[in-house]
Design an enzyme around this catalytic site. Structure first.
Site, PDB file in Angstrom:
ATOM      1  N   ASP A 104       6.302  10.013   7.426  1.00  0.00           N
ATOM      2  CA  ASP A 104       5.161   9.123   7.690  1.00  0.00           C
ATOM      3  C   ASP A 104       5.260   8.302   8.970  1.00  0.00           C
ATOM      4  O   ASP A 104       4.924   7.112   8.985  1.00  0.00           O
ATOM      5  CB  ASP A 104       4.952   8.174   6.500  1.00  0.00           C
ATOM      6  CG  ASP A 104       4.783   8.898   5.182  1.00  0.00           C
ATOM      7  OD1 ASP A 104       4.640  10.130   5.193  1.00  0.00           O
ATOM      8  OD2 ASP A 104       4.815   8.229   4.135  1.00  0.00           O
ATOM      9  N   LYS A 165       0.083  13.785   2.286  1.00  0.00           N
ATOM     10  CA  LYS A 165       0.410  13.373   0.918  1.00  0.00           C
ATOM     11  C   LYS A 165      -0.266  12.050   0.591  1.00  0.00           C
ATOM     12  O   LYS A 165      -0.650  11.288   1.489  1.00  0.00           O
ATOM     13  CB  LYS A 165       1.932  13.250   0.727  1.00  0.00           C
ATOM     14  CG  LYS A 165       2.606  12.133   1.504  1.00  0.00           C
ATOM     15  CD  LYS A 165       4.114  12.154   1.265  1.00  0.00           C
ATOM     16  CE  LYS A 165       4.831  11.074   2.050  1.00  0.00           C
ATOM     17  NZ  LYS A 165       4.563   9.710   1.592  1.00  0.00           N
ATOM     18  N   CYS A 198       8.391   4.825   0.649  1.00  0.00           N
ATOM     19  CA  CYS A 198       8.453   6.287   0.725  1.00  0.00           C
ATOM     20  C   CYS A 198       9.869   6.810   0.961  1.00  0.00           C
ATOM     21  O   CYS A 198      10.264   7.825   0.381  1.00  0.00           O
ATOM     22  CB  CYS A 198       7.516   6.793   1.809  1.00  0.00           C
ATOM     23  SG  CYS A 198       5.779   6.419   1.473  1.00  0.00           S
TER      24      CYS A 198
END
Length: 281
Positions: A104, A165, A198
């Site tokens: 990310d 995602k 995450c």
């Protein structure tokens, strides 16, 4: 007997009173057996325990709860035995058994994540090193429709997989499929944002599946340095290795005589940024 058409060997995995048939590729070693065992029983056992292989003993007793129609032609020759004592994680890395996870590193995070420019710079070094050493790279993007794509400074050329995602963890079915296609993969080098969300959830999912996880501290950050600090402390206590980009890259070449050493040396010739992350590890 091996199935000539699939080149797999049938295996019966047993734990407590449960037995389940499965299969592994012909020639699989200890690590494949452990990972397959954990994929079946991981939710029922302490997945952090280490295992050894024990040769057949008549003291094993009889099988119970056999699947319907499953017959035993001969007793198993080996079994996995959990060790009671902890074994320290050595953390050895080699290109043949390592995969990089880039999590990310997206444009919309730029103004919010502390020292984002620094972790982009270090993340790019890791991507360069992965290309030089032929290491697969898996890249996630959290809700890219709203948060944008991976920042332009990071060159994703040659990445094995770039996927969107909404779940915080990167360990989704499509990623698990890629990992399954790489049976020799043992170590995951993980970096990106955010450390306490995450990164943390991905790391815990990976060790739950039997992988050794290395988090690159100088390529990992959060909006809050307190969140980052306590996440790294928690993850280190689970046996996850907290490391640095230079340490990872030099461990992967391991020897000055490595044919790619000069190329890796050029990447790290200038030290990674000594940002405010340093005092918050």
């Amino acid at each position: 007997m091996a199935d000539a058409s699939s080149n797999h060997v049938p295996v019966l995995f047993s734990f407590s009173v449960f037995s389940r048939p499965s299969s592994v590729p012909l020639g699989s070693g200890y690590e494949v057996l452990v990972q397959k065992f954990l994929s079946i029983y991981g939710s029922q056992i302490d997945v952090h325990r280490k295992f050894l292989i024990q040769v057949l003993s008549e003291e094993w007793g009889q099988y119970v709860d056999l699947p319907k129609g499953f017959a035993i032609a001969e007793k198993c020759k080996l079994r996995l035995v959990p060790l009671q004592s902890d074994i320290p994680t050595l953390g050895n890395l080699s290109p043949a058994t390592t995969i990089f996870f880039c999590c990310d590193m997206q444009e919309r995070f730029r103004p919010a994540i502390k020292y984002f420019g620094d972790i982009i710079s270090v993340g790019q070094r890791l991507l360069q090193g992965a290309r030089i050493l032929g290491i697969p790279v898996i890249v996630s993007e959290q809700y890219p429709k709203g948060l944008g794509s991976t920042v332009q400074e990071m060159d994703l050329t040659g990445a094995k997989m770039v996927f969107p995602k909404t779940k915080f963890s990167m360990v989704l079915p499509e990623v698990e499929a890629v990992l399954a296609e790489t049976p020799g993969a043992r170590s995951i080098v993980l970096f990106g944002v955010e450390t306490h969300v995450c990164i943390q959830q991905t790391a815990l999912d990976l060790i739950g599946k039997g992988f050794e996880v290395h988090i690159v501290a100088d390529a990992t950050s959060s909006r809050s340095m307190m969140d980052r600090m306590f996440a790294l402390e928690r993850l280190a206590r689970t046996g996850i290795i907290i490391t640095t980009s230079e340490s990872v890259l030099l461990q992967l070449v391991a020897d000055k005589e490595h044919p790619k050493f000069k190329e890796i040396q050029n990447i790290i010739k200038a030290s990674a940024p000594e940002s405010g992350l340093l005092s918050k590890v």
